[in-house]
Design a protein around this motif. Structure first.
Motif, PDB file in Angstrom:
ATOM      1  N   THR A   1       4.312  -7.018  -4.249  1.00  9.57           N
ATOM      2  CA  THR A   1       3.884  -5.717  -4.743  1.00  9.57           C
ATOM      3  C   THR A   1       4.550  -4.646  -3.882  1.00  9.57           C
ATOM      4  O   THR A   1       4.510  -4.715  -2.652  1.00  9.57           O
ATOM      5  N   ILE A   2       5.174  -3.671  -4.536  1.00 10.02           N
ATOM      6  CA  ILE A   2       5.931  -2.662  -3.786  1.00 10.02           C
ATOM      7  C   ILE A   2       5.310  -1.272  -3.874  1.00 10.02           C
ATOM      8  O   ILE A   2       5.875  -0.307  -3.338  1.00 10.02           O
ATOM      9  N   GLY A   3       4.139  -1.166  -4.510  1.00  8.40           N
ATOM     10  CA  GLY A   3       3.473   0.123  -4.564  1.00  8.40           C
ATOM     11  C   GLY A   3       2.533   0.212  -5.752  1.00  8.40           C
ATOM     12  O   GLY A   3       2.398  -0.721  -6.542  1.00  8.40           O
ATOM     13  N   TYR A   4       1.855   1.350  -5.844  1.00 10.25           N
ATOM     14  CA  TYR A   4       0.909   1.580  -6.943  1.00 10.25           C
ATOM     15  C   TYR A   4       0.998   3.034  -7.401  1.00 10.25           C
ATOM     16  O   TYR A   4       1.443   3.914  -6.650  1.00 10.25           O
ATOM     17  N   LEU A   5       0.605   3.276  -8.640  1.00  8.41           N
ATOM     18  CA  LEU A   5       0.637   4.616  -9.206  1.00  8.41           C
ATOM     19  C   LEU A   5      -0.504   5.440  -8.619  1.00  8.41           C
ATOM     20  O   LEU A   5      -1.677   5.184  -8.905  1.00  8.41           O
TER      21      LEU A   5
ATOM     22  N   LYS B   1       0.830  -1.220   0.000  1.00 10.85           N
ATOM     23  CA  LYS B   1       0.000   0.000   0.000  1.00 10.85           C
ATOM     24  C   LYS B   1       0.855   1.257   0.000  1.00 10.85           C
ATOM     25  O   LYS B   1       0.568   2.206   0.732  1.00 10.85           O
ATOM     26  N   THR B   2       1.856   1.300  -0.849  1.00  9.69           N
ATOM     27  CA  THR B   2       2.734   2.469  -0.949  1.00  9.69           C
ATOM     28  C   THR B   2       2.315   3.278  -2.167  1.00  9.69           C
ATOM     29  O   THR B   2       2.527   2.842  -3.305  1.00  9.69           O
ATOM     30  N   PRO B   3       1.697   4.449  -1.958  1.00  9.92           N
ATOM     31  CA  PRO B   3       1.316   5.264  -3.111  1.00  9.92           C
ATOM     32  C   PRO B   3       2.550   5.918  -3.724  1.00  9.92           C
ATOM     33  O   PRO B   3       3.358   6.521  -3.026  1.00  9.92           O
ATOM     34  N   LEU B   4       2.712   5.783  -5.015  1.00 11.67           N
ATOM     35  CA  LEU B   4       3.877   6.331  -5.704  1.00 11.67           C
ATOM     36  C   LEU B   4       3.447   7.490  -6.591  1.00 11.67           C
ATOM     37  O   LEU B   4       2.544   7.347  -7.426  1.00 11.67           O
ATOM     38  N   SER B   5       4.069   8.630  -6.393  1.00 10.47           N
ATOM     39  CA  SER B   5       3.817   9.754  -7.291  1.00 10.47           C
ATOM     40  C   SER B   5       4.312   9.389  -8.682  1.00 10.47           C
ATOM     41  O   SER B   5       5.042   8.402  -8.859  1.00 10.47           O
ATOM     42  N   VAL B   6       3.952  10.171  -9.662  1.00  7.92           N
ATOM     43  CA  VAL B   6       4.402   9.910 -11.024  1.00  7.92           C
ATOM     44  C   VAL B   6       5.926   9.875 -11.089  1.00  7.92           C
ATOM     45  O   VAL B   6       6.523   8.988 -11.711  1.00  7.92           O
ATOM     46  N   THR B   7       6.568  10.817 -10.422  1.00 16.34           N
ATOM     47  CA  THR B   7       8.033  10.862 -10.417  1.00 16.34           C
ATOM     48  C   THR B   7       8.617   9.617  -9.751  1.00 16.34           C
ATOM     49  O   THR B   7       9.560   9.004 -10.264  1.00 16.34           O
ATOM     50  N   GLU B   8       8.041   9.216  -8.611  1.00 15.05           N
ATOM     51  CA  GLU B   8       8.522   8.018  -7.913  1.00 15.05           C
ATOM     52  C   GLU B   8       8.275   6.762  -8.746  1.00 15.05           C
ATOM     53  O   GLU B   8       9.115   5.861  -8.813  1.00 15.05           O
ATOM     54  N   PHE B   9       7.119   6.710  -9.379  1.00 15.59           N
ATOM     55  CA  PHE B   9       6.759   5.559 -10.209  1.00 15.59           C
ATOM     56  C   PHE B   9       7.745   5.413 -11.366  1.00 15.59           C
ATOM     57  O   PHE B   9       8.211   4.315 -11.678  1.00 15.59           O
ATOM     58  N   GLU B  10       8.098   6.548 -11.995  1.00 19.69           N
ATOM     59  CA  GLU B  10       9.070   6.526 -13.099  1.00 19.69           C
ATOM     60  C   GLU B  10      10.403   5.939 -12.657  1.00 19.69           C
ATOM     61  O   GLU B  10      11.017   5.151 -13.375  1.00 19.69           O
ATOM     62  N   LYS B  11      10.843   6.327 -11.482  1.00 19.10           N
ATOM     63  CA  LYS B  11      12.129   5.821 -10.986  1.00 19.10           C
ATOM     64  C   LYS B  11      12.070   4.321 -10.738  1.00 19.10           C
ATOM     65  O   LYS B  11      13.000   3.582 -11.072  1.00 19.10           O
ATOM     66  N   VAL B  12      10.954   3.861 -10.174  1.00 14.44           N
ATOM     67  CA  VAL B  12      10.817   2.444  -9.842  1.00 14.44           C
ATOM     68  C   VAL B  12      10.791   1.586 -11.104  1.00 14.44           C
ATOM     69  O   VAL B  12      11.446   0.535 -11.176  1.00 14.44           O
TER      70      VAL B  12
ATOM     71  N   GLU C   1      -4.729   8.407 -15.190  1.00 13.70           N
ATOM     72  CA  GLU C   1      -5.184   9.798 -15.375  1.00 13.70           C
ATOM     73  C   GLU C   1      -4.121  10.779 -14.877  1.00 13.70           C
ATOM     74  O   GLU C   1      -3.830  11.789 -15.541  1.00 13.70           O
ATOM     75  N   GLN C   2      -3.539  10.485 -13.725  1.00 13.86           N
ATOM     76  CA  GLN C   2      -2.506  11.361 -13.194  1.00 13.86           C
ATOM     77  C   GLN C   2      -1.248  11.305 -14.065  1.00 13.86           C
ATOM     78  O   GLN C   2      -0.585  12.329 -14.294  1.00 13.86           O
ATOM     79  N   TRP C   3      -0.928  10.144 -14.559  1.00 19.46           N
ATOM     80  CA  TRP C   3       0.219   9.972 -15.457  1.00 19.46           C
ATOM     81  C   TRP C   3       0.076  10.879 -16.689  1.00 19.46           C
ATOM     82  O   TRP C   3       1.001  11.586 -17.083  1.00 19.46           O
TER      83      TRP C   3
ATOM     84  N   VAL D   1       4.629  -3.310  -9.524  1.00 16.87           N
ATOM     85  CA  VAL D   1       3.959  -2.039  -9.235  1.00 16.87           C
ATOM     86  C   VAL D   1       2.653  -2.022 -10.021  1.00 16.87           C
ATOM     87  O   VAL D   1       2.586  -2.532 -11.141  1.00 16.87           O
ATOM     88  N   LEU D   2       1.629  -1.486  -9.420  1.00 19.01           N
ATOM     89  CA  LEU D   2       0.280  -1.592  -9.959  1.00 19.01           C
ATOM     90  C   LEU D   2      -0.208  -0.294 -10.594  1.00 19.01           C
ATOM     91  O   LEU D   2       0.058   0.807 -10.092  1.00 19.01           O
ATOM     92  N   VAL D   3      -0.950  -0.455 -11.682  1.00 22.65           N
ATOM     93  CA  VAL D   3      -1.785   0.607 -12.239  1.00 22.65           C
ATOM     94  C   VAL D   3      -3.205   0.063 -12.198  1.00 22.65           C
ATOM     95  O   VAL D   3      -3.495  -0.963 -12.825  1.00 22.65           O
ATOM     96  N   THR D   4      -4.081   0.710 -11.443  1.00 18.58           N
ATOM     97  CA  THR D   4      -5.424   0.167 -11.224  1.00 18.58           C
ATOM     98  C   THR D   4      -6.486   1.251 -11.415  1.00 18.58           C
ATOM     99  O   THR D   4      -6.182   2.436 -11.520  1.00 18.58           O
ATOM    100  N   ASP D   5      -7.730   0.813 -11.460  1.00 22.94           N
ATOM    101  CA  ASP D   5      -8.836   1.765 -11.352  1.00 22.94           C
ATOM    102  C   ASP D   5      -8.832   2.347  -9.948  1.00 22.94           C
ATOM    103  O   ASP D   5      -8.468   1.667  -8.978  1.00 22.94           O
ATOM    104  N   SER D   6      -9.238   3.595  -9.840  1.00 18.56           N
ATOM    105  CA  SER D   6      -9.248   4.260  -8.540  1.00 18.56           C
ATOM    106  C   SER D   6     -10.098   3.485  -7.530  1.00 18.56           C
ATOM    107  O   SER D   6     -11.214   3.058  -7.831  1.00 18.56           O
TER     108      SER D   6
END
Length: 472
Positions: free
Chosen positions: A341-345, A257-268, A350-352, A318-323
C-alpha cells in the motif's frame, strides 16, 4: 498458568497467550504484535517464547517482529528450516515457562513440520493442547497445501502422515484435555470446522469424523481428501514469507500511511500498475465510487477476499476508506502479505466529490424488484456463491460462477442480455460488480441482501442442485 485465546474473526484465526510466574509464550501470533507486548506489560511479565505450530499459509505470522522487539526465542517443530534464527524443537522436548511446562509433540500431516504443544500446569497436570492446524474442532487440517510449495509433499503422503499423527500422538492423550486450535469456521485451512473454537479432546474423539477409532488409513485418506477445493492463490506466497522472512510491519505502515490529496491521488492512479482498493460497504460504494476501483468491504471477510481477488501479492495499492479506518485497512492487508500500500485518499470519497471529480454509480435492486424484473426483462441470473452453497439450494435456472473464478469466467457474462447478480447476502456481489465494471460491463445489477432475501421475500422457485447450468 493463564491461557488466553485471542480470536480474530475476519480470518478465523486463534493466537494464544500463555503466562506463568511472570513469563509469557505467544503461539501463532498475528502480524501486528503490539497487543501481545502490551498484554505482557500489563501482567508485569516478559515474553520468553514465540511458538509456531507450522509455517502458516493463510496469514503472515508476527514471529519475527515479536522476537525482534522482545528478545523472545522463536520455536518451530522438527524438520522446520526457517530462513532466520530459531530454535528447532525435537519431538518430546520440554520448555519451562515460569512454573509450567510446554511439551513439543511432532504431528506431521497438515505440513511436514506441524507440531502440537502440550500445556502442563504448575501441578504437573496436563491441561490442554495447542494443536495448530493438526486438529480443529470438528475437523483436521487439509494436507494439500504444502505441495504448492514443495511438489514432492503430495496430499496423499501428508494425509497418511496425519492419520498416524492423530492416532499415535493425539488420540492417546487424556480426554479432559482442552483442544486449542489455530482456526475456526470460515478458514480455508479445513472444510468442516465448527463455529466453536475450543472443546475437550474426549468430545472430539466422539464427534470429529477424522478421529473415528475404526477408520482404516485408506478410509481416512479418502474422507479427508474428498471435497477439497483449490486453496486461495495467496496461500503459497504467505508460506514463503513465513519461512524466509519479511519486512517489518512498522516499515510497511510507515510507507502506507501517506495521505494523498485529490491531485496527488489522480496522478498515482494514472499509473497502470496501481490498484484502487475501496474498502467501504457495498451500499456506500454503489452510490459513488472512483472508476476502476475494486470494492472489498472491510467489514466482511476482507483479508480472505483480498487474497482471492488480487493475484499479485506485490500489487501497488492506494486506498479509499471510511474516515478513521485507514490504518485498520493497511494492517489487515498486511496480515495476508499485501505490503505494498503506497497511500490513501485524504478525505475519502467526500473530498473527491467536493473537488468536483467524477464518480460512478452501480444500480442495485431488492429481491422483490428482482422478481418483477424477471418477468419483464430478458435476463440471466448469475449466482456467485461457492459451488457448495449453490448445490445446497439455488434459484432455479440460475448459473453458478463462484466469485473466486470470476476473472477466469468473464467470457460467460453476456453483453446482449441483462445480468442479475447475487450472492448470499450482498457482500460478494458488490466485489463482483466492481470487477465487472473494471472490465467494461454495465448492463447488470446486483441484489441487495442476496439469496437470503430472495428465499425469504419472494416466490421465485428455489431447489437443490440437479445438474450444471451453462449459458451454452
Amino acid at each position: 498458568m493463564k491461557v488466553e485465546q485471542i480470536y480474530t474473526g475476519c480470518i478465523a484465526h486463534a493466537a494464544y497467550y500463555v503466562e506463568s510466574n511472570g513469563e509469557v509464550a505467544i503461539f501463532d501470533p498475528l502480524r501486528e504484535v503490539q497487543p501481545y507486548i502490551d498484554k505482557a506489560a500489563k501482567d508485569n511479565a516478559k515474553i520468553k517464547y514465540v511458538f509456531e505450530t507450522h509455517f502458516h499459509a493463510d496469514f503472515v505470522s508476527g514471529h519475527l517482529d515479536l522476537a525482534h522487539k522482545t528478545g523472545a526465542t522463536i520455536v518451530y517443530g522438527p524438520t522446520a528450516k526457517p530462513g532466520f534464527e530459531a530454535h528447532i524443537a525435537s519431538d518430546g522436548e520440554v520448555f519451562q515457562l515460569g512454573k509450567c511446562q510446554i511439551k513439543a509433540i511432532h504431528t506431521p500431516g497438515h505440513t511436514l513440520e506441524s507440531t502440537t504443544y502440550l500445556l502442563i500446569d504448575e501441578t504437573g497436570k496436563e491441561h490442554g493442547i495447542i494443536s495448530g492446524d493438526t486438529l480443529f474442532i470438528g475437523d483436521v487440517g487439509r494436507p494439500d497445501l504444502a505441495q504448492h510449495v514443495i511438489a514432492d509433499l503430495t496430499q496423499d503422503k501428508l494425509a497418511r502422515m496425519l492419520y498416524h499423527s492423530l492416532r499415535e500422538k493425539i488420540m492417546p492423550l487424556a480426554d479432559d484435555l482442552i483442544v486449542y486450535p489455530n482456526h475456526g469456521a470460515g478458514s480455508a485451512c479445513g472444510k468442516k470446522m465448527s463455529k466453536e473454537t475450543t472443546d475437550t479432546l474426549g468430545n472430539q474423539k466422539k464427534t470429529n469424523y477424522a478421529l473415528r477409532p475404526d477408520m482404516t488409513e485408506d478410509e481416512f485418506v479418502n474422507e479427508l481428501l474428498n471435497g477439497l477445493v483449490m486453496p486461495p492463490g495467496y496461500f503459497p506466497k504467505n508460506v514463503v514469507m513465513n519461512l524466509k522472512g519479511y519486512e517489518s510491519l512498522d516499515e510497511v505502515l510507515k510507507r502506507a500511511k501517506t495521505p494523498l490529496s485529490v491531485t496527488e491521488f489522480e496522478k498515482v492512479i494514472q499509473q497502470e500498475d496501481t490498484l484502487i482498493l475501496d474498502t467501504r460497504n457495498a451500499s456506500d460504494f454503489s452510490a459513488a465510487f472512483i472508476a476502476k476501483s475494486l470494492n472489498i468491504g472491510i467489514d466482511g471477510s476482507f483479508a480472505m477476499w483480498v487474497g482471492e481477488m488480487i493475484s499479485d501479492i506485490n500489487q501497488k495499492i492506494v486506498l479509499v476508506t471510511d474516515s478513521g479506518r485507514e490504518e485498520e485497512c493497511m494492517i489487515r492487508l498486511s496480515r495476508v502479505g499485501y505490503d505494498h500500500t503506497i497511500g490513501y485518499l485524504k478525505g475519502g470519497i467526500e473530498q473527491w466529490r467536493k473537488e468536483g471529480k467524477p464518480v460512478s454509480e452501480q444500480s442495485r435492486i431488492s429481491a422483490e424488484e428482482m422478481q418483477e424484473m424477471m418477468t419483464s426483462v430478458d435476463s440471466v441470473l448469475i449466482d456467485i456463491r461457492k459451488k457448495s452453497e449453490y448445490d445446497a439450494e439455488h434459484v432455479e435456472g440460475s448459473i453458478n460462477i463462484p466469485l473466486n473464478r470470476l476473472y477466469q469466467s468473464l467470457d460467460q457474462f453476456p453483453k446482449d442480455k441483462f445480468v442479475i447478480l447475487f450472492c448470499a447476502g450482498g457482500y460478494r456481489s458488490m466485489i463482483a460488480a466492481s470487477i465487472l465494471r473494471q472490465n467494461g460491463f454495465t448492463n447488470f445489477v446486483d441484489v441487495i441482501g442476496g439469496f437470503k432475501e430472495i428465499a425469504e421475500r419472494t416466490t421465485i422457485p428455489c431447489s437443490e442442485y440437479v445438474c450444471p447450468t451453462t449459458l451454452l
